[in-house]
Design a protein around this motif. Structure first.
Motif, PDB file in Angstrom:
ATOM      1  N   SER A   2       0.826  -1.197   0.000  1.00  0.00           N
ATOM      2  CA  SER A   2       0.000   0.000   0.000  1.00  0.00           C
ATOM      3  C   SER A   2       0.865   1.253   0.000  1.00  0.00           C
ATOM      4  N   PHE A   3       0.260   2.365  -0.394  1.00  0.00           N
ATOM      5  CA  PHE A   3       0.974   3.643  -0.445  1.00  0.00           C
ATOM      6  C   PHE A   3       1.465   4.038   0.946  1.00  0.00           C
ATOM      7  N   ARG A   4       0.625   3.842   1.959  1.00  0.00           N
ATOM      8  CA  ARG A   4       1.013   4.206   3.317  1.00  0.00           C
ATOM      9  C   ARG A   4       2.169   3.322   3.822  1.00  0.00           C
ATOM     10  N   THR A   5       2.116   2.015   3.492  1.00  0.00           N
ATOM     11  CA  THR A   5       3.190   1.102   3.889  1.00  0.00           C
ATOM     12  C   THR A   5       4.503   1.506   3.236  1.00  0.00           C
ATOM     13  N   ARG A   6       4.411   1.922   1.984  1.00  0.00           N
ATOM     14  CA  ARG A   6       5.615   2.362   1.270  1.00  0.00           C
ATOM     15  C   ARG A   6       6.206   3.607   1.943  1.00  0.00           C
ATOM     16  N   LEU A   7       5.353   4.545   2.317  1.00  0.00           N
ATOM     17  CA  LEU A   7       5.829   5.740   2.995  1.00  0.00           C
ATOM     18  C   LEU A   7       6.469   5.386   4.334  1.00  0.00           C
ATOM     19  N   GLN A   8       5.862   4.433   5.052  1.00  0.00           N
ATOM     20  CA  GLN A   8       6.410   4.026   6.341  1.00  0.00           C
ATOM     21  C   GLN A   8       7.794   3.392   6.164  1.00  0.00           C
ATOM     22  N   GLY A   9       7.986   2.724   5.019  1.00  0.00           N
ATOM     23  CA  GLY A   9       9.292   2.145   4.726  1.00  0.00           C
ATOM     24  C   GLY A   9      10.367   3.214   4.562  1.00  0.00           C
ATOM     25  N   PHE A  10       9.966   4.372   3.974  1.00  0.00           N
ATOM     26  CA  PHE A  10      10.915   5.478   3.844  1.00  0.00           C
ATOM     27  C   PHE A  10      11.343   5.994   5.219  1.00  0.00           C
ATOM     28  N   HIS A  68       3.438  12.513  -6.910  1.00  0.00           N
ATOM     29  CA  HIS A  68       4.467  11.601  -7.412  1.00  0.00           C
ATOM     30  C   HIS A  68       5.627  11.575  -6.422  1.00  0.00           C
ATOM     31  N   ILE A  69       6.251  10.413  -6.272  1.00  0.00           N
ATOM     32  CA  ILE A  69       7.448  10.275  -5.442  1.00  0.00           C
ATOM     33  C   ILE A  69       8.570   9.728  -6.308  1.00  0.00           C
TER      34      ILE A  69
END
Length: 385
Positions: A2-10, A68-69
């Motif tokens: 998920s988008f939120r999981t990806r952000l948390q990975g950052f 976009h990231i």
């Protein structure tokens, strides 16, 4: 993923990324994500300034505005920095540390919390004017457009006035009809289906001075009251359903900014000359006068200041742009500072849930102010998460 999981990975990897975000014009920020909230991310950003130093700042980016990231270009930029001047970069960061700034939120009274509901386009800083509650949420004006903000902070352009008009006041009636006033003297009526027409073209010289409409209020018989603030000489117009109008109040000392009609049928007006809210009957007669603050607390260069809103207890909230505050006037007629530490607040309005929304033009954002849950009131919090 998920988008939120990806952000948390950052966050966990301390990875440097570049984020494209915004409404209308796009903004970019390069840095590391410090935390992920339910509606925004906290980014530690680095920028090379003309003074030769790397400036560090923290930015809250609403999730719904992220477009976009870019990971690759950010990583390449970091590698180039580390390869060329690793020691110098570390020294610059240390030197720049005193310039680091945390997201500024105004100080709120004990038992209330403040959060950023929506971060607006910084290119339009100080061009945001007035705020009003309406169908489904709150609305504010910017130049010739009216924007809708929903409970999640999502922005939608609701209506736009053609030409070079600048909206200074807006208000919905009970049927969802939007009335808009422009500084140029035109008052528009916009139906829920978005069809609009000119209701009246007002001549500000009739109140003394020139024309600079500031705000409007809707009466119990669908009559419209419009304030004029070209200077401290100005006043209030009354417009009937057909568009015919008359001067209700006018002359030196009566230049009026914000307007509000209360549930008892009285018109409240912010007069700049004395920094007072004036309670009037609908024939213009003065009933009471309460000084909110010194006149110097309010902006004089435009008519956007002194926006008024009333809560369910009959207390009036008043924006004071130059003071960077929102004042509150209680039912006993005493004025107190409710919010402080703002940059040019120009709009206030209450939502259906009882929360107060503040349009902070100087920082291009909409704030939500609400009473904390009883369990949280032991601490003097200034931010809701």
């Amino acid at each position: 993923m998920s988008f939120r999981t990806r952000l948390q990975g950052f966050v966990e990897n301390r990875q440097k990324i570049q984020i494209w975000y915004g409404m209308g014009c796009h903004n970019t920020v390069t840095g590391r994500v410090l935390s992920v909230d339910h509606d925004h991310i906290d980014v530690e950003s680095y920028s090379h300034e003309s003074d030769g130093q790397i400036h560090i700042r923290r930015i809250l980016v609403p999730l719904h505005l992220i477009l976009h990231i870019d990971i690759t270009s950010a990583e390449m930029a970091e590698e180039e920095d580390n390869f060329s001047l690793p020691v110098e970069k570390e020294a610059k960061q240390t030197a720049a540390a005193p310039q680091m700034s945390v997201i500024d939120l105004p100080d709120a009274p004990r038992g209330y919390g403040v959060k950023v509901l929506s971060q607006l386009n910084a290119s339009y800083s100080n061009r945001f004017s007035r705020m009003a509650s309406g169908p489904g949420g709150v609305y504010f004006a910017c130049d010739g457009s009216v924007w809708f903000v929903d409970s999640s902070g999502q922005l939608t352009e609701y209506a736009r006035i053609r030409g070079n008009s600048t909206i200074s006041g807006l208000r919905f009636d009970r049927k969802g009809v939007l009335y808009v006033a422009t500084i140029q003297g035109t008052v528009y009526r916009i139906d829920p289906n978005k069809s609009g027409r000119i209701l009246a073209q007002l001549d500000g010289s009739l109140t003394g001075g020139g024309t600079f409409l500031s705000d409007l209020a809707i009466g119990t018989r669908d009559e419209i009251y419009v304030s004029n603030f070209p200077s401290n000489t100005g006043g209030i117009f009354k417009i009937d359903r057909t568009g015919e109008y008359e001067v209700l109040v006018g002359g030196p000392g009566h230049g009026t900014q914000g307007l509000l009609l209360d549930s008892d049928g009285f018109l409240w007006c912010l007069e700049h000359a004395t920094g007072s809210v004036v309670k009037r009957s609908l024939d213009g007669r003065e009933v009471a006068r309460i000084q909110v603050a010194e006149p110097e607390s309010f902006n004089f260069a435009d008519g956007y200041d002194g926006n008024l809103s009333m809560d369910s207890l009959g207390r009036i909230y008043v924006t004071a742009g130059r003071a960077g505050s929102v004042f509150r006037v209680n039912r006993e007629g005493r004025s107190e500072t409710f919010l402080v530490g703002l940059v040019n607040p120009t709009g206030v309005a209450f939502g259906a849930d009882g929360a107060l929304f503040v349009l902070e033009a100087g920082r291009s954002r909409v704030l939500r102010v609400a009473a904390l849950e009883k369990g949280d009131r032991a601490t003097s919090a200034t931010a809701l998460s």
